[in-house]
Design a protein around this motif. Sequence first.
Motif, mmCIF file in Angstrom:
data_model
loop_
_atom_site.group_PDB
_atom_site.id
_atom_site.type_symbol
_atom_site.label_atom_id
_atom_site.label_comp_id
_atom_site.label_asym_id
_atom_site.label_seq_id
_atom_site.Cartn_x
_atom_site.Cartn_y
_atom_site.Cartn_z
ATOM 1 N N GLN A 17 26.906 5.802 -38.183
ATOM 2 C CA GLN A 17 27.970 6.173 -37.269
ATOM 3 C C GLN A 17 27.460 6.415 -35.857
ATOM 4 O O GLN A 17 28.175 6.170 -34.883
ATOM 5 C CB GLN A 17 28.706 7.417 -37.782
ATOM 6 C CG GLN A 17 30.025 7.644 -37.108
ATOM 7 C CD GLN A 17 30.900 6.402 -37.156
ATOM 8 O OE1 GLN A 17 31.089 5.803 -38.218
ATOM 9 N NE2 GLN A 17 31.425 5.990 -36.009
ATOM 10 N N VAL A 20 27.277 2.934 -34.437
ATOM 11 C CA VAL A 20 28.633 2.394 -34.240
ATOM 12 C C VAL A 20 29.327 3.097 -33.079
ATOM 13 O O VAL A 20 30.010 2.454 -32.273
ATOM 14 C CB VAL A 20 29.464 2.533 -35.538
ATOM 15 C CG1 VAL A 20 30.928 2.195 -35.276
ATOM 16 C CG2 VAL A 20 28.912 1.617 -36.628
ATOM 17 N N THR A 21 29.147 4.400 -32.972
ATOM 18 C CA THR A 21 29.789 5.161 -31.896
ATOM 19 C C THR A 21 29.255 4.756 -30.530
ATOM 20 O O THR A 21 30.030 4.547 -29.587
ATOM 21 C CB THR A 21 29.581 6.672 -32.108
ATOM 22 O OG1 THR A 21 30.178 7.058 -33.352
ATOM 23 C CG2 THR A 21 30.212 7.472 -30.978
ATOM 24 N N VAL A 23 27.858 1.935 -29.680
ATOM 25 C CA VAL A 23 28.344 0.582 -29.384
ATOM 26 C C VAL A 23 29.824 0.613 -29.009
ATOM 27 O O VAL A 23 30.255 -0.049 -28.062
ATOM 28 C CB VAL A 23 28.104 -0.356 -30.585
ATOM 29 C CG1 VAL A 23 28.753 -1.722 -30.334
ATOM 30 C CG2 VAL A 23 26.610 -0.532 -30.831
ATOM 31 N N SER A 24 30.623 1.400 -29.736
ATOM 32 C CA SER A 24 32.057 1.480 -29.462
ATOM 33 C C SER A 24 32.338 2.043 -28.072
ATOM 34 O O SER A 24 33.236 1.559 -27.366
ATOM 35 C CB SER A 24 32.745 2.359 -30.520
ATOM 36 O OG SER A 24 32.616 1.800 -31.803
ATOM 37 N N SER A 161 29.209 -2.346 -41.231
ATOM 38 C CA SER A 161 29.909 -1.684 -40.125
ATOM 39 C C SER A 161 29.180 -1.888 -38.803
ATOM 40 O O SER A 161 29.800 -2.120 -37.764
ATOM 41 C CB SER A 161 30.052 -0.186 -40.409
ATOM 42 O OG SER A 161 30.785 0.044 -41.581
ATOM 43 N N GLU A 164 29.768 -5.387 -37.608
ATOM 44 C CA GLU A 164 31.094 -5.507 -36.993
ATOM 45 C C GLU A 164 31.094 -4.930 -35.579
ATOM 46 O O GLU A 164 31.685 -5.511 -34.651
ATOM 47 C CB GLU A 164 32.140 -4.796 -37.844
ATOM 48 C CG GLU A 164 33.547 -4.880 -37.270
ATOM 49 C CD GLU A 164 34.556 -4.019 -38.017
ATOM 50 O OE1 GLU A 164 35.751 -4.104 -37.698
ATOM 51 O OE2 GLU A 164 34.145 -3.258 -38.924
ATOM 52 N N ALA A 165 30.429 -3.777 -35.401
ATOM 53 C CA ALA A 165 30.388 -3.137 -34.082
ATOM 54 C C ALA A 165 29.708 -4.047 -33.060
ATOM 55 O O ALA A 165 30.184 -4.192 -31.924
ATOM 56 C CB ALA A 165 29.663 -1.801 -34.164
ATOM 57 N N LYS A 168 31.909 -6.876 -31.936
ATOM 58 C CA LYS A 168 32.860 -6.445 -30.899
ATOM 59 C C LYS A 168 32.178 -6.336 -29.544
ATOM 60 O O LYS A 168 32.766 -6.682 -28.506
ATOM 61 C CB LYS A 168 33.500 -5.111 -31.289
ATOM 62 C CG LYS A 168 34.447 -5.228 -32.471
ATOM 63 C CD LYS A 168 35.073 -3.887 -32.824
ATOM 64 C CE LYS A 168 36.055 -4.046 -33.993
ATOM 65 N NZ LYS A 168 36.661 -2.749 -34.382
ATOM 66 N N GLN A 273 36.326 8.710 -32.366
ATOM 67 C CA GLN A 273 34.890 8.520 -32.586
ATOM 68 C C GLN A 273 34.257 9.776 -33.173
ATOM 69 O O GLN A 273 33.367 9.700 -34.025
ATOM 70 C CB GLN A 273 34.197 8.147 -31.274
ATOM 71 C CG GLN A 273 34.560 6.774 -30.758
ATOM 72 C CD GLN A 273 34.251 5.670 -31.750
ATOM 73 O OE1 GLN A 273 33.222 5.674 -32.420
ATOM 74 N NE2 GLN A 273 35.151 4.707 -31.876
#
Length: 506
Positions: A17, A20-21, A23-24, A161, A164-165, A168, A273
């Motif tokens: 996470q 992912v966070t 990157v998001s 996950s 996927e990040a 994006k 997030q």
Amino acid sequence: MAAKQVIKNTIALYFRQIIVTIVSLLVIRNVLKILGVEDYGIYTVITGIVSLCVFIPGALGSASQRFFAFAIGKDDSESISKILFLNLTVYLLMALAIALLLESIGLWFVMEHLNIPADRYEVAIKLYHYSVLSFIFSLLTSPFISIIIAHEDMRIYAYASIFEAFLKLGSVYLLSKMTWDKLEIYGCLLLVVSIVNMTTYIVCSFIKYKAIRKFPNSFDKTLFFELIGFIGWTFFGAFTSVIRTQAVTLLLNQMFNPVVVAARGIAMTVSTQAMVFANSFNTGLYPTIIKSYAAENYKLMHQVVYQGSKLSFFLIWIFALPLIVFMEEILRLWLLTPPEGVVLFSRLSLVEVLVMSLSLSIATAARAPGKMKEYELKLGIIQIFIFIISWLVLSFGYGAESVFIVAIGANIIMFFIRLRLVEKLVGLSALKFTKEVIYPLSIVVILSSVFAYYLKGDIESKFTLVFINTLIIMLFTALLMYFIGLSKDMRLRVNNEISRRAKFIR
């Protein structure tokens, strides 16, 4: 053994996470910069229409995970292929129904009632179609994610996950290089990401689990209606949850300008997030709670719920506290020119998420017996009232921030209702929950908040000072969590796991 697995899952999901966070946040920062505030506001409200159905994958996924984990807990491998077949049947029917609904009533609402500038109207319609298709592919991905989670293969879930990040993030890079209309192209790129993501999960599931490769010999009507009953009430609860978020966004679109909607969109992204950290942790607990209930190991189940609720809150609090304190400085660093109102919105949305995080493990325990009617009905009614009360306070002339305050108050009420209902459903002691969770949690929150308040003082809003003080606050909060928040037994398990990993690295 179960506690050790929970810790391993937690570590895998936590680091997943974090990546992912990061990157998001990079994605959102660059998308806002490339699209501009107005187009980002249009993107938020258009995807908000489709997001009114976002509860469906969650509701179906929750049911799928429950039935898969229950079968694994009962050591009934033959039922797994039956459950997958029944789930796919339901998912395909649901996908068809949703596509028809979104491309008829949903499209009519976008065309007739959304506040969209005339020169962006055609692009907004195209973005809507792309968003609908992306949602359908995401829906069909859900049962395969559920299989992986039920088997507690969190590394596979984590890697998928992260993949996927980065897809994006790659789409944002391509967006910056393309010369066509940025808003339309971004919708198209996200559609491609959803297709690749679905393919990844399907391939991983069929390679990893032999049980799902077998086609069931018969259609199990009893299991099917049990699944439908569980999905039905979970569906209702998830639908009311969407009303309190996405419908409120549409309400703000009707009463305020696109800048306010963009500010809410960014604030919800910040809180989402943060919430994902707790959700990721709870994802690791979900199979353990369901399996222990299926095996009638209620003592383990209750202990996992106590520890899970506490740790879910702490995982958000360690980031939320410095975010709340330095929200203005951090948003300026992240977005350069944040929309008006986003600082207050973001702080309030984090408070709401902190309250919600306490209920995650409790909600999982409520799903274990499969009796969802009373639980979802009571909570669903309160969530509907969040939208109604928000509409009333806005009609009386209160500011846009009032919708966050309404949601915070409602979530506090829902927490106590959940606790009481779970005490009735699975024998979880509300008194013991207060002693083991609420009491140490309150001490940590009070002490760390006072420390953060005095540490900030009147410091200049320079990046270096903000960064150093953020690290100090996080370190102090982590120490409080370790020595006050965690039980002696949990501290020992954490120490052992850290020691084991340290030896492995050496």
